[in-house]
Design a protein around this motif. Sequence first.
Motif, PDB file in Angstrom:
ATOM      1  N   ALA A  33       1.000  -1.356  -0.153  1.00 19.80           N
ATOM      2  CA  ALA A  33       0.139   0.067   0.119  1.00 19.80           C
ATOM      3  C   ALA A  33       0.997   1.156   0.159  1.00 19.80           C
ATOM      4  CB  ALA A  33      -0.937  -0.014   1.142  1.00 19.80           C
ATOM      5  N   VAL A  34       1.866   1.309   0.863  1.00 19.90           N
ATOM      6  CA  VAL A  34       2.831   2.497   0.791  1.00 19.90           C
ATOM      7  C   VAL A  34       3.218   2.481  -0.498  1.00 19.90           C
ATOM      8  CG1 VAL A  34       5.199   3.126   1.928  1.00 19.90           C
ATOM      9  CG2 VAL A  34       3.354   2.344   3.481  1.00 19.90           C
ATOM     10  N   ASP A  35       3.962   1.490  -1.004  1.00 18.60           N
ATOM     11  CA  ASP A  35       4.614   1.741  -2.460  1.00 18.60           C
ATOM     12  C   ASP A  35       3.722   2.281  -3.445  1.00 18.60           C
ATOM     13  OD1 ASP A  35       6.879   0.661  -1.067  1.00 18.60           O
ATOM     14  OD2 ASP A  35       6.875  -1.278  -2.075  1.00 18.60           O
ATOM     15  N   THR A  36       2.442   1.717  -3.537  1.00 16.83           N
ATOM     16  CA  THR A  36       1.719   2.114  -4.535  1.00 16.83           C
ATOM     17  C   THR A  36       1.292   3.625  -4.391  1.00 16.83           C
ATOM     18  OG1 THR A  36       0.647  -0.098  -4.599  1.00 16.83           O
ATOM     19  CG2 THR A  36      -0.818   1.764  -5.472  1.00 16.83           C
ATOM     20  N   ALA A  37       1.215   4.090  -2.936  1.00 18.00           N
ATOM     21  CA  ALA A  37       0.778   5.503  -2.861  1.00 18.00           C
ATOM     22  C   ALA A  37       2.092   6.256  -3.022  1.00 18.00           C
ATOM     23  CB  ALA A  37       0.287   5.505  -1.131  1.00 18.00           C
ATOM     24  N   VAL A  38       3.219   5.948  -2.858  1.00 23.34           N
ATOM     25  CA  VAL A  38       4.313   6.900  -3.175  1.00 23.34           C
ATOM     26  C   VAL A  38       4.462   6.929  -4.546  1.00 23.34           C
ATOM     27  CG1 VAL A  38       6.776   7.237  -2.708  1.00 23.34           C
ATOM     28  CG2 VAL A  38       5.435   6.204  -0.777  1.00 23.34           C
ATOM     29  N   CYS A  39       4.323   5.738  -5.142  1.00 23.15           N
ATOM     30  CA  CYS A  39       4.586   5.668  -6.835  1.00 23.15           C
ATOM     31  C   CYS A  39       3.336   6.663  -7.377  1.00 23.15           C
ATOM     32  CB  CYS A  39       4.212   4.268  -7.113  1.00 23.15           C
ATOM     33  SG  CYS A  39       5.589   3.434  -7.279  1.00 23.15           S
ATOM     34  N   GLN A  40       2.513   6.705  -6.904  1.00 22.81           N
ATOM     35  CA  GLN A  40       1.182   7.546  -7.453  1.00 22.81           C
ATOM     36  C   GLN A  40       1.530   9.120  -7.245  1.00 22.81           C
ATOM     37  OE1 GLN A  40      -2.702   6.836  -5.597  1.00 22.81           O
ATOM     38  NE2 GLN A  40      -3.257   6.150  -7.600  1.00 22.81           N
ATOM     39  N   LEU A  41       2.055   9.291  -6.085  1.00 21.94           N
ATOM     40  CA  LEU A  41       2.379  10.623  -5.850  1.00 21.94           C
ATOM     41  C   LEU A  41       3.409  11.494  -6.621  1.00 21.94           C
ATOM     42  CD1 LEU A  41       1.977  13.057  -3.770  1.00 21.94           C
ATOM     43  CD2 LEU A  41       4.092  12.268  -2.572  1.00 21.94           C
ATOM     44  N   VAL A  42       4.349  10.253  -6.827  1.00 23.40           N
ATOM     45  CA  VAL A  42       5.702  10.723  -7.754  1.00 23.40           C
ATOM     46  C   VAL A  42       5.069  10.752  -9.048  1.00 23.40           C
ATOM     47  CG1 VAL A  42       7.795   9.880  -9.008  1.00 23.40           C
ATOM     48  CG2 VAL A  42       7.297   9.467  -6.540  1.00 23.40           C
ATOM     49  N   ASP A  43       4.294  10.111  -9.720  1.00 26.65           N
ATOM     50  CA  ASP A  43       3.390  10.332 -11.069  1.00 26.65           C
ATOM     51  C   ASP A  43       2.583  11.452 -11.130  1.00 26.65           C
ATOM     52  OD1 ASP A  43       4.162   8.041 -12.016  1.00 26.65           O
ATOM     53  OD2 ASP A  43       2.529   6.725 -11.817  1.00 26.65           O
ATOM     54  N   TRP A  44       2.092  12.010 -10.022  1.00 18.10           N
ATOM     55  CA  TRP A  44       1.382  13.001 -10.083  1.00 18.10           C
ATOM     56  C   TRP A  44       2.049  14.212  -9.998  1.00 18.10           C
ATOM     57  CZ3 TRP A  44      -3.003  11.118  -6.093  1.00 18.10           C
ATOM     58  CH2 TRP A  44      -3.986  10.350  -6.678  1.00 18.10           C
ATOM     59  N   SER A  45       3.148  14.493  -9.465  1.00 17.34           N
ATOM     60  CA  SER A  45       4.002  15.682  -8.968  1.00 17.34           C
ATOM     61  C   SER A  45       5.090  15.980  -9.786  1.00 17.34           C
ATOM     62  CB  SER A  45       4.478  15.404  -7.444  1.00 17.34           C
ATOM     63  OG  SER A  45       3.367  14.784  -6.796  1.00 17.34           O
ATOM     64  N   GLU A  46       5.281  17.323  -9.684  1.00 16.98           N
ATOM     65  CA  GLU A  46       6.591  17.734 -10.415  1.00 16.98           C
ATOM     66  C   GLU A  46       7.816  17.991  -9.301  1.00 16.98           C
ATOM     67  OE1 GLU A  46       5.107  21.283 -12.447  1.00 16.98           O
ATOM     68  OE2 GLU A  46       3.761  20.125 -13.150  1.00 16.98           O
ATOM     69  N   SER A  47       7.534  18.028  -8.154  1.00 17.89           N
ATOM     70  CA  SER A  47       8.434  18.047  -6.919  1.00 17.89           C
ATOM     71  C   SER A  47       7.721  17.395  -5.712  1.00 17.89           C
ATOM     72  CB  SER A  47       8.966  19.451  -6.688  1.00 17.89           C
ATOM     73  OG  SER A  47       7.808  20.446  -6.119  1.00 17.89           O
ATOM     74  N   ILE A  48       8.550  17.054  -4.783  1.00 21.01           N
ATOM     75  CA  ILE A  48       8.236  16.379  -3.744  1.00 21.01           C
ATOM     76  C   ILE A  48       8.706  17.168  -2.294  1.00 21.01           C
ATOM     77  CG2 ILE A  48       8.076  14.125  -2.381  1.00 21.01           C
ATOM     78  CD1 ILE A  48       6.816  13.734  -4.762  1.00 21.01           C
ATOM     79  N   VAL A  49       7.795  17.241  -1.497  1.00 25.63           N
ATOM     80  CA  VAL A  49       8.083  17.887  -0.309  1.00 25.63           C
ATOM     81  C   VAL A  49       7.864  16.734   0.926  1.00 25.63           C
ATOM     82  CG1 VAL A  49       7.715  19.846   1.696  1.00 25.63           C
ATOM     83  CG2 VAL A  49       7.755  20.174  -0.884  1.00 25.63           C
ATOM     84  N   VAL A  50       8.726  16.224   1.710  1.00 24.89           N
ATOM     85  CA  VAL A  50       8.579  15.243   2.733  1.00 24.89           C
ATOM     86  C   VAL A  50       8.227  15.701   4.034  1.00 24.89           C
ATOM     87  CG1 VAL A  50       9.236  13.272   3.898  1.00 24.89           C
ATOM     88  CG2 VAL A  50      10.221  13.502   1.469  1.00 24.89           C
TER      89      VAL A  50
END
Lengths: 224, 306
Positions: A33-50
């Motif tokens: 579930a975690v991997d899927t959510a992170v993959c999806q976020l990366v797909d949707w985004s241009e930059s990531i803020v943790v």
Amino acid sequence: MSRPSGAVVPSAPLLVPALAGGSAHLDADLREAVDTAVCQLVDWSESIVVVGCAARTGAYTGTWDWSGFGVQQRGPDGARLPLSLGIGAWLLDQLPTQLPRSFFGVREDETAEACRLLGEAIGQEPGTGLLIVADGSARRDVKAPGHLDSRAEPFDREVGDALREGSPERLLALSVEDARELLAQGRAPWQVMAGAFDGPARASVSYDAAPYGVGYFVSSWAGS
Amino acid sequence: MTAPVPVTRRQYGGRMELGGPLRLGRRTFGPTEPVVMAIVNRTPDSFFDRGRTYALDAALDRVDQVVDEGAGIVDIGGVKAAPGDEVSADEEARRVVELVERVRERHPDVVISVDTYRAEVGELVCRAGADLLNDAWGGWEPELAEVAARHGVGLVCTHAGHLPPRTRPHRVQYDDVVADVISTVVGLAERAVSLGVRADAVLIDPGHDFGKNSRHSLEVTRRLGEMVDTGWPVLVALSRKDFVGEALDLPTDDRLEGTLAATAVSAFLGARVFRAHDVEATRRVVRTVSAVQGSADLVVGRRGLA
């Protein structure tokens, strides 16, 4: 693509196979579930803020480093990030992504309004993906890190419902006091995410359970 | 017993890579992968099990059980070590050969060892499917190593105190028991390899209690690291032996804890194969030692990590 996106994942070290040892496979559903959510976020985004809990509120730099847990493994270059931000860095390092990333810590006792304003500022940047590394109550059962508190389950149920509904308002209404007493470190980071969304999000929750006494949530938010 | 020259790692370290893999039958055991060798006696009179697995079916049940408990090797014996009723080679073969065949059919992957000092019996068990000859009487019949070479099976080279098979030590003395053990077993190991036994299938065993009083066995245990430093993989056979009994003044039935303590020390000092009656307990002990040493990871890692 300018609205923010969000992914909520737990801050549990046992997500990391090197730390979980032979029991890593037992939490496969959580990790998937975690991997899927992170993959999806990366797909949707241009930059990531943790975003995660930290000793001070503000930007951090560095990398994940498990030596404090007794396993001599660390990410490439940089000082040891606080656990929540380190988990986020490690999760991103598992993906073949070159997206720019930054790290933002938030104190556990920041007020809801302070969190909202921080989130609003972070969400200004178009295409930002917020990776929220945050947990529910650590008092969900008698073997939990903080032992059982009967208020923990209703508190976490409210969190799960707010995440599922994609409601910034409900997240912002979580009580600072209750979260502190129930050892729910996720309250401030969730409220930062809420601040980045100026209205309801298209949301889903793919994991909502406390297998080891700590409330774990995996959730995806997209600006609608 | 003469006083042998002390043996150093430098003298023997070149024989094989220190801590190389052990290859027996279908199995390869890495240098940090301890192996439990389960004792399976087809004897009516062995000191601890006293005939419990003498019948073929009982022996097969025992094999099934120890494989289930995690034994990597089963060590089948047809003659008790201590003095007792004479057992002819024919009778020994009758006891062990069929059992080897049956175990081979049921458990293709388990390493089958046979505890024998007789080359004649060794030949028959190798034809029946054995993977390892446990020469616990230290090369009494030199031809046994030739049998191992001819069949491509492994060999355990044991220090039995230079005594004939099935005899007890009497007033034995050593100037330096560890030096005597090392020069003897390394000599046997090198001879075996020169005869064609695979170097990665040769083990050395200090032979606790064999030709030794209890202080000798305890000293060998305490200084086991010196044997490990020869580079040959070390097998220890400690289970419920008299040196444990005399350390505690307890009979065989009450020697489990003492056996496991000696097992833990041996594992910590680098022994790789543990011949045991109590397979599951032994496996747990060596696994814990591996975890302490950091050569085995946790089976479950959750404490403090949720």
